[in-house]
Design a protein around this motif. Structure first.
Motif, short mmCIF file in Angstrom:
data_model
loop_
_atom_site.label_atom_id
_atom_site.label_comp_id
_atom_site.label_asym_id
_atom_site.label_seq_id
_atom_site.Cartn_x
_atom_site.Cartn_y
_atom_site.Cartn_z
N GLU A 76 36.86 -45.42 -11.73
CA GLU A 76 38.56 -45.02 -11.90
C GLU A 76 38.65 -45.47 -13.36
O GLU A 76 40.08 -44.79 -13.54
CB GLU A 76 38.63 -46.54 -11.00
N GLN A 77 37.60 -45.97 -13.93
CA GLN A 77 38.25 -46.29 -16.07
C GLN A 77 38.29 -45.38 -16.65
O GLN A 77 39.14 -45.08 -17.42
CB GLN A 77 37.27 -47.42 -15.91
N ARG A 78 37.29 -44.40 -16.65
CA ARG A 78 37.56 -43.30 -16.96
C ARG A 78 37.83 -42.12 -16.68
O ARG A 78 38.78 -41.25 -17.95
CB ARG A 78 35.51 -42.69 -16.90
N ASP A 79 39.03 -42.22 -15.94
CA ASP A 79 39.82 -41.05 -15.44
C ASP A 79 41.20 -41.92 -16.31
O ASP A 79 41.62 -41.19 -16.77
CB ASP A 79 40.05 -41.67 -13.47
N THR A 80 41.37 -42.98 -16.55
CA THR A 80 42.30 -43.31 -16.65
C THR A 80 42.44 -43.16 -18.29
O THR A 80 42.85 -42.99 -18.85
CB THR A 80 42.08 -44.91 -17.08
N PHE A 81 41.10 -43.56 -19.12
CA PHE A 81 40.66 -43.19 -19.96
C PHE A 81 40.60 -41.41 -20.58
O PHE A 81 41.82 -41.36 -21.68
CB PHE A 81 39.00 -43.63 -20.46
N HIS A 82 40.07 -40.59 -19.80
CA HIS A 82 40.83 -38.99 -19.72
C HIS A 82 42.32 -38.97 -19.97
O HIS A 82 42.97 -38.32 -20.84
CB HIS A 82 39.86 -38.25 -18.97
N ASP A 83 42.84 -39.64 -19.26
CA ASP A 83 44.44 -39.06 -19.05
C ASP A 83 45.08 -39.61 -20.22
O ASP A 83 46.44 -39.29 -20.91
CB ASP A 83 44.91 -40.41 -17.75
N LEU A 84 45.06 -40.69 -20.98
CA LEU A 84 45.38 -41.22 -22.58
C LEU A 84 44.76 -40.06 -23.14
O LEU A 84 45.84 -40.11 -24.13
CB LEU A 84 44.77 -42.61 -22.15
N ILE A 85 43.49 -39.94 -23.26
CA ILE A 85 43.58 -38.83 -24.04
C ILE A 85 43.91 -37.47 -23.86
O ILE A 85 44.81 -36.93 -24.93
CB ILE A 85 41.61 -38.78 -24.33
N ARG A 86 44.27 -37.35 -23.14
CA ARG A 86 44.94 -35.81 -22.71
C ARG A 86 46.71 -36.05 -22.98
O ARG A 86 46.93 -35.23 -23.36
CB ARG A 86 44.75 -35.55 -20.96
N HIS A 87 47.26 -37.66 -23.20
CA HIS A 87 48.44 -37.51 -23.24
C HIS A 87 48.34 -37.30 -24.89
O HIS A 87 49.35 -36.48 -25.82
CB HIS A 87 48.45 -39.19 -22.78
N VAL A 88 47.84 -37.59 -25.82
CA VAL A 88 47.77 -37.68 -27.09
C VAL A 88 47.11 -36.55 -27.59
O VAL A 88 47.24 -36.86 -29.19
CB VAL A 88 46.95 -39.01 -28.11
N ARG A 89 46.38 -35.87 -27.58
CA ARG A 89 45.85 -34.28 -27.94
C ARG A 89 46.64 -33.58 -27.99
O ARG A 89 46.02 -32.82 -29.37
CB ARG A 89 44.70 -34.51 -27.43
N GLU A 90 47.96 -33.49 -27.59
CA GLU A 90 48.49 -32.47 -27.98
C GLU A 90 49.34 -32.15 -29.02
O GLU A 90 49.49 -30.82 -30.47
CB GLU A 90 49.92 -32.11 -27.40
N GLU A 91 49.07 -33.38 -29.90
CA GLU A 91 49.92 -33.93 -31.41
C GLU A 91 49.27 -34.45 -32.60
O GLU A 91 49.00 -34.57 -33.29
CB GLU A 91 51.03 -34.98 -31.43
N LYS A 92 47.60 -34.91 -32.03
CA LYS A 92 46.57 -34.88 -33.13
C LYS A 92 45.39 -34.04 -32.57
O LYS A 92 45.20 -33.58 -31.49
CB LYS A 92 46.42 -36.58 -32.66
N VAL A 93 44.68 -34.24 -34.12
CA VAL A 93 43.10 -33.90 -33.72
C VAL A 93 42.26 -34.77 -33.48
O VAL A 93 42.10 -35.97 -33.37
CB VAL A 93 42.15 -33.74 -35.59
N VAL A 94 41.70 -34.83 -31.60
CA VAL A 94 40.72 -35.52 -30.69
C VAL A 94 39.21 -35.44 -31.04
O VAL A 94 39.08 -34.06 -30.83
CB VAL A 94 41.85 -36.23 -29.77
N VAL A 95 38.72 -36.37 -31.69
CA VAL A 95 36.83 -35.66 -31.58
C VAL A 95 36.08 -36.79 -30.83
O VAL A 95 36.61 -37.56 -31.24
CB VAL A 95 36.82 -35.96 -33.02
N VAL A 96 35.81 -35.99 -30.15
CA VAL A 96 34.66 -36.65 -28.67
C VAL A 96 33.92 -37.32 -29.14
O VAL A 96 32.94 -35.93 -28.99
CB VAL A 96 35.79 -36.90 -27.12
#
Length: 226
Positions: A149-169
């Motif tokens: 559940e925590q992982r899904d929450t974090f995935h949602d957050l990353i999906r939210h910010v990736r459109e406007e930023k370079v996100v490196v994981v």
């Protein structure tokens, strides 16, 4: 290693010890590369005290493990990160409130960091990484140790910010790849072994969808049998 990253989610996939954390530290400007250079919008990313400082302000970094004063309140922790990024003091309260709302920690803002769960603490770290509105967000094993559940929450957050930023994981978890990846870089023994999309990796794994196909593709590309 030569890579050019644009807006979106770029997942660096590799086994433990493959060199992912070292690469994240280089990209974040925490250590100097042994050769070559890292540049952001034409400016150098450097661990030197002065030359890379303006560029480093445009990078948000969440290490896999980060230290924090356990009695410090969540909002104080994020505000301190804003101070480190030299955000004007008059803007710090507003920025702090905004990122805590983004990561759903508003109700925890005045609580000490030691009272947070593992997932909440990781979200507090993400808020600190985002408080300066960076162009690049670097996340080192951000979901390691989190429950589903925590992982899904974090995935949602990353999906939210990736459109406007370079996100490196950086990750060793194929669940992260399946949930987030737009571009995959496979790292093995400190070198880039392969780059491509999720669909490309699935084709290497036999063409079927799902985590199993991703695993088969990954193992094939690094020379292991599925």
């Amino acid at each position: 290693m030569s890579l050019e990253l644009t807006n979106g989610a770029h997942l660096f996939l590799g086994r433990n010890g493959a060199g992912k954390t070292t690469l994240m530290r280089v990209l974040a400007g925490a250590v100097r590369p042994s050769a070559g250079e890292v540049r952001l919008n034409g400016g150098p990313v450097s661990a030197a005290p002065t030359s890379g400082r303006p560029t480093l302000r445009r990078i948000g970094w969440l290490p896999q493990a980060f230290g924090f004063p356990p009695r410090m309140k969540v909002e104080e922790f994020v505000a301190y990160a804003a101070w480190l990024k030299e955000i004007p003091p008059r803007l710090v309260p507003e920025r702090t409130r905004a990122v805590l709302e983004l990561v759903d920690l508003t109700e925890r803002a005045r609580q000490p960091l030691k009272s947070l769960s593992g997932g909440q603490l990781r979200r507090a770290g993400l808020a600190a990484a985002l408080v300066a509105d960076p162009d690049v967000l670097i996340l080192d094993e951000p979901t390691a140790g989190l429950d589903p559940e925590q992982r899904d929450t974090f995935h949602d957050l990353i999906r939210h910010v990736r459109e406007e930023k370079v996100v490196v994981v950086a990750t060793h978890l194929l669940e992260d790849v399946d949930a987030l990846a737009e571009h995959i870089v496979i790292i093995d023994k400190g070198a880039v072994r392969w780059t491509g999309t999720v669909e490309d990796l699935i084709r290497h794994g036999g063409g079927e969808s799902g985590i199993g196909a991703l695993r088969n593709g990954f193992q094939a590309l690094i020379g292991q049998r599925p």
